[in-house]
Design a protein around this motif. Structure first.
Motif, mmCIF file in Angstrom:
data_model
loop_
_atom_site.group_PDB
_atom_site.id
_atom_site.type_symbol
_atom_site.label_atom_id
_atom_site.label_comp_id
_atom_site.label_asym_id
_atom_site.label_seq_id
_atom_site.Cartn_x
_atom_site.Cartn_y
_atom_site.Cartn_z
ATOM 1 N N UNK A 148 -15.907 -54.892 65.763
ATOM 2 C CA UNK A 148 -16.437 -55.754 66.821
ATOM 3 C C UNK A 148 -16.105 -57.216 66.555
ATOM 4 N N UNK A 149 -16.238 -57.632 65.311
ATOM 5 C CA UNK A 149 -15.897 -59.011 64.961
ATOM 6 C C UNK A 149 -14.407 -59.263 65.207
ATOM 7 N N UNK A 150 -13.557 -58.330 64.769
ATOM 8 C CA UNK A 150 -12.117 -58.502 64.954
ATOM 9 C C UNK A 150 -11.717 -58.440 66.430
ATOM 10 N N UNK A 151 -12.366 -57.579 67.189
ATOM 11 C CA UNK A 151 -11.990 -57.426 68.591
ATOM 12 C C UNK A 151 -12.613 -58.481 69.487
ATOM 13 N N UNK B 273 -21.240 -45.808 57.243
ATOM 14 C CA UNK B 273 -19.862 -46.289 57.370
ATOM 15 C C UNK B 273 -19.511 -46.566 58.827
ATOM 16 N N UNK B 274 -20.058 -45.776 59.760
ATOM 17 C CA UNK B 274 -19.812 -46.021 61.183
ATOM 18 C C UNK B 274 -20.395 -47.372 61.596
ATOM 19 N N UNK B 275 -21.581 -47.701 61.093
ATOM 20 C CA UNK B 275 -22.175 -49.004 61.393
ATOM 21 C C UNK B 275 -21.323 -50.140 60.836
ATOM 22 N N UNK B 276 -20.882 -49.995 59.597
ATOM 23 C CA UNK B 276 -20.062 -51.030 58.964
ATOM 24 C C UNK B 276 -18.741 -51.195 59.710
ATOM 25 N N UNK B 277 -18.071 -50.084 59.972
ATOM 26 C CA UNK B 277 -16.791 -50.125 60.676
ATOM 27 C C UNK B 277 -16.977 -50.693 62.081
ATOM 28 N N UNK B 278 -18.022 -50.254 62.776
ATOM 29 C CA UNK B 278 -18.293 -50.765 64.121
ATOM 30 C C UNK B 278 -18.497 -52.270 64.129
ATOM 31 N N UNK B 279 -19.263 -52.779 63.163
ATOM 32 C CA UNK B 279 -19.491 -54.214 63.075
ATOM 33 C C UNK B 279 -18.191 -54.964 62.792
#
Length: 170
Positions: free
Chosen positions: A79-82, A70-76
């Motif tokens: 990152x796309x949004x930011x 979930x950390x990988x998914x959330x991080x990705x």
């Protein structure tokens, strides 16, 4: 023309950072700042983080494997949004690196320095989080120093714009 336009964009962003600084010093509010993630993007980030990390009533803590995924998914996703935010600095940096056609080592050095400057604060935040610093603590810290943060941003943007216009990186 591309270098001139990206330099102009950098200088515009620097001026907006100065405007944000003056607005914050005058009002103490952040709601009308030009250089911030749009509300819709912030809400999406909060929804993603909430869906993966905030506990509902009676939910068990996620297993380590699930937490890692979930950390990988959330991080990705974040990152796309930011990219809306980080792209403001990344674009001028990439243009400077591309300009270094005959000096690939120097360009690679600039890219390495940029990425270290981007990653080191993230590692520091991670380390503080691991020792128990809460998101509220981070928020309080950032709010107390928001004026300084805006001035540093202005200096970086104006410096990049001036460097692009002056041919410093040619």
């Amino acid at each position: 023309a591309l270098y001139f336009l990206v330099g102009a964009l950098s200088i515009l962003l620097g001026c907006l950072a100065v405007r944000d600084y003056l607005y914050y010093k005058k009002t103490g509010r952040t709601d009308d700042m030009a250089l911030q993630l749009p509300r819709i993007v912030k809400n999406k980030i909060h929804a993603i983080v909430g869906a993966y990390y905030r506990k509902g009533t009676g939910e068990q803590r996620k297993a380590m494997g699930g937490l890692f995924i979930s950390a990988l998914v959330v991080g990705f996703l974040i990152s796309v949004l930011e990219a809306v935010c980080t792209g403001q600095l990344y674009l001028p940096t990439i243009v400077i690196v591309l300009r270094e056609g005959s000096m690939r080592i120097r360009a690679l050095f600039y890219l390495l320095v940029y990425n270290l400057m981007f990653i080191i604060p993230l590692v520091v935040v991670l380390l503080f989080a691991l020792v128990g610093t809460t998101s509220r603590d981070f928020e309080t810290f950032a709010k107390k120093r928001l004026g300084l943060i805006k001035l540093v941003m202005a200096a970086v943007f104006l410096g990049l714009g001036a460097a692009l216009w002056s041919g410093l990186f040619w």
